[in-house]
Write an enzyme that holds these catalytic residues in place. Structure first.
Site, PDB file in Angstrom:
ATOM      1  CB  SER A   8      -5.222  49.039  36.684  1.00 34.40           C
ATOM      2  OG  SER A   8      -4.656  50.182  37.284  1.00 34.40           O
ATOM      3  CE1 TYR A  52      -0.750  46.186  37.362  1.00 30.78           C
ATOM      4  CE2 TYR A  52      -1.284  48.515  37.162  1.00 30.78           C
ATOM      5  CZ  TYR A  52      -1.563  47.261  37.664  1.00 30.78           C
ATOM      6  OH  TYR A  52      -2.666  47.085  38.462  1.00 30.78           O
TER       7      TYR A  52
HETATM    8  P1  NAP Z   1      -1.476  41.613  45.468  1.00 33.37           P
HETATM    9  O1  NAP Z   1      -1.839  41.990  46.862  1.00 33.37           O
HETATM   10  O2  NAP Z   1      -0.073  41.780  45.024  1.00 33.37           O
HETATM   11  O3  NAP Z   1      -1.919  40.077  45.240  1.00 33.37           O
HETATM   12  C1  NAP Z   1      -1.639  39.471  44.023  1.00 33.37           C
HETATM   13  C2  NAP Z   1      -2.224  38.081  44.009  1.00 33.37           C
HETATM   14  O4  NAP Z   1      -1.986  37.514  42.720  1.00 33.37           O
HETATM   15  C3  NAP Z   1      -1.590  37.151  45.028  1.00 33.37           C
HETATM   16  O5  NAP Z   1      -2.604  36.308  45.535  1.00 33.37           O
HETATM   17  C4  NAP Z   1      -0.604  36.322  44.184  1.00 33.37           C
HETATM   18  O6  NAP Z   1      -0.435  35.002  44.659  1.00 33.37           O
HETATM   19  C5  NAP Z   1      -1.364  36.252  42.874  1.00 33.37           C
HETATM   20  N1  NAP Z   1      -0.511  36.005  41.715  1.00 33.37           N
HETATM   21  C6  NAP Z   1       0.491  36.757  41.215  1.00 33.37           C
HETATM   22  N2  NAP Z   1       1.001  36.207  40.113  1.00 33.37           N
HETATM   23  C7  NAP Z   1       0.300  35.062  39.908  1.00 33.37           C
HETATM   24  C8  NAP Z   1       0.335  34.040  38.936  1.00 33.37           C
HETATM   25  N3  NAP Z   1       1.217  34.085  37.914  1.00 33.37           N
HETATM   26  N4  NAP Z   1      -0.522  32.996  39.038  1.00 33.37           N
HETATM   27  C9  NAP Z   1      -1.422  32.934  40.044  1.00 33.37           C
HETATM   28  N5  NAP Z   1      -1.521  33.881  41.001  1.00 33.37           N
HETATM   29  C10 NAP Z   1      -0.656  34.919  40.931  1.00 33.37           C
HETATM   30  O7  NAP Z   1      -2.368  42.373  44.391  1.00 33.37           O
HETATM   31  P2  NAP Z   1      -3.715  43.254  44.522  1.00 33.37           P
HETATM   32  O8  NAP Z   1      -3.312  44.642  44.813  1.00 33.37           O
HETATM   33  O9  NAP Z   1      -4.720  42.579  45.357  1.00 33.37           O
HETATM   34  O10 NAP Z   1      -4.161  43.245  42.991  1.00 33.37           O
HETATM   35  C11 NAP Z   1      -5.145  42.381  42.496  1.00 33.37           C
HETATM   36  C12 NAP Z   1      -5.513  42.859  41.099  1.00 33.37           C
HETATM   37  O11 NAP Z   1      -5.964  44.206  41.182  1.00 33.37           O
HETATM   38  C13 NAP Z   1      -4.345  42.854  40.111  1.00 33.37           C
HETATM   39  O12 NAP Z   1      -4.785  42.434  38.845  1.00 33.37           O
HETATM   40  C14 NAP Z   1      -3.917  44.301  40.092  1.00 33.37           C
HETATM   41  O13 NAP Z   1      -3.291  44.653  38.883  1.00 33.37           O
HETATM   42  C15 NAP Z   1      -5.242  45.006  40.268  1.00 33.37           C
HETATM   43  N6  NAP Z   1      -5.117  46.374  40.776  1.00 33.37           N
HETATM   44  C16 NAP Z   1      -4.608  46.611  42.015  1.00 33.37           C
HETATM   45  C17 NAP Z   1      -4.502  47.928  42.449  1.00 33.37           C
HETATM   46  C18 NAP Z   1      -3.960  48.311  43.807  1.00 33.37           C
HETATM   47  O14 NAP Z   1      -3.809  49.494  44.072  1.00 33.37           O
HETATM   48  N7  NAP Z   1      -3.668  47.351  44.676  1.00 33.37           N
HETATM   49  C19 NAP Z   1      -4.888  48.975  41.609  1.00 33.37           C
HETATM   50  C20 NAP Z   1      -5.404  48.686  40.358  1.00 33.37           C
HETATM   51  C21 NAP Z   1      -5.513  47.381  39.948  1.00 33.37           C
HETATM   52  P3  NAP Z   1       0.772  34.541  45.654  1.00 33.37           P
HETATM   53  O15 NAP Z   1       0.720  35.494  46.804  1.00 33.37           O
HETATM   54  O16 NAP Z   1       0.411  33.151  46.017  1.00 33.37           O
HETATM   55  O17 NAP Z   1       2.038  34.627  44.877  1.00 33.37           O
END
Ligand code: NAP
Length: 248
Positions: free
Chosen positions: A143, A157
């Protein structure tokens, strides 16, 4: 030869977009999820409908036994892994240091850090040349908060993502001679459910005017950076990071 990819947290958001893109590029794809079975199966169905091959794999990446079982299931259904995308991550509501409990901190670290380590370990066991593997590539989704911090917001985080970046740098050195490249992508504010579920709904729209590009990012834009780092086009790139954060 067809390559096998595993994307953790691929039921929605950045993981989903990455799984769909990798499938379009010809990978067979393990679609990991924790709770959203229906959503993960829809990703698999979408890939199959487009002529690809995929398998939904339920596992909590924070649980060692479940990660070991997931890799065994991947071996049995799609074959040994060629590329890993460590993406599954969690974010809780904004809280200052005085509100943080050990339980919350440990939850964040277990998924965002321990989960990445465990999946890297299982992938390296299969990819390393010294074990008869073919090499491979790993992308750790970090991130922009790892670089910029997130004082008074999501400091737990941000710290977990700092650990992810250190893992990426150190593991890249450790396994470079084993034919394995390890890189990171640092997204900024991306339109996903992360902000709706754990973070703060509407946050991307609230902050977008302060971003150099004046908009939030789409999951597909992050997926493109991940896919490039996994591809042969990045064959001499390891221990590197791509910022997918609109200039932030
Ligand atoms: P998201 O929409 O909340 O999706 C999270 C995913 O992770 C879901 O598929 C969830 O599965 C899965 N998950 C959560 N805990 C888990 C576990 N313990 N074991 C297996 N699967 C798990 O998140 P996102 O925004 O796409 O983020 C993806 C990555 O990008 C993360 O690492 C996040 O920190 C990073 N990121 C995101 C942003 C942003 O602005 N969105 C910014 C910077 C970094 P279920 O739905 O089945 O529970």
């Amino acid at each position: 030869m067809t390559k096998v990819a595993l994307v953790t947290g691929a039921s929605r958001g950045i993981g989903r977009a990455t799984a769909l893109l990798l499938a379009r590029q010809g990978y067979v794809v393990g679609v990991n999820y924790l709770q959203a079975e229906m959503a993960a199966k829809q990703v698999v169905e979408q890939i199959r409908n487009q002529g690809g091959k995929a398998q939904a794999l339920r596992a909590n990446v924070a649980e060692e036994g479940e990660v070991v079982a997931m890799f065994a299931e991947l071996d049995a259904t799609l074959g040994p892994i060629d590329v890993l995308v460590n993406n599954a991550g969690i974010l809780f509501q904004q809280a200052g240091i005085e509100q943080l409990t050990a339980e919350r901190i440990n939850n964040v670290l277990a998924t965002n850090v321990t989960g990445y380590f465990l999946c890297c370990r299982e992938a390296v066991k299969r990819m390393a040349l010294r074990h008869g593997g073919q090499g491979g590539a790993i992308v750790n989704v970090s991130s922009a908060a790892a670089r910029l911090g997130a004082a008074g917001e999501y400091v737990d985080y941000a710290a977990s993502k700092g650990a992810v970046d250190t893992l990426t740098t150190g593991l890249a050195l450790e396994v470079a001679a084993q034919g394995i490249r390890v890189n990171g992508v640092r997204p900024g504010f991306i339109y996903t459910e992360m902000h709706t579920c754990g973070g703060e709904p509407g946050r991307v729209d609230r902050v977008k005017a302060s971003l150099p590009m004046q908009r939030g990012g789409q999951p597909e834009e992050v997926a493109q950076a991940i896919a490039w780092l996994l591809s042969d086009a990045a064959s001499y790139v390891t221990g590197s990071f791509i910022e997918a954060a609109g200039g932030r």
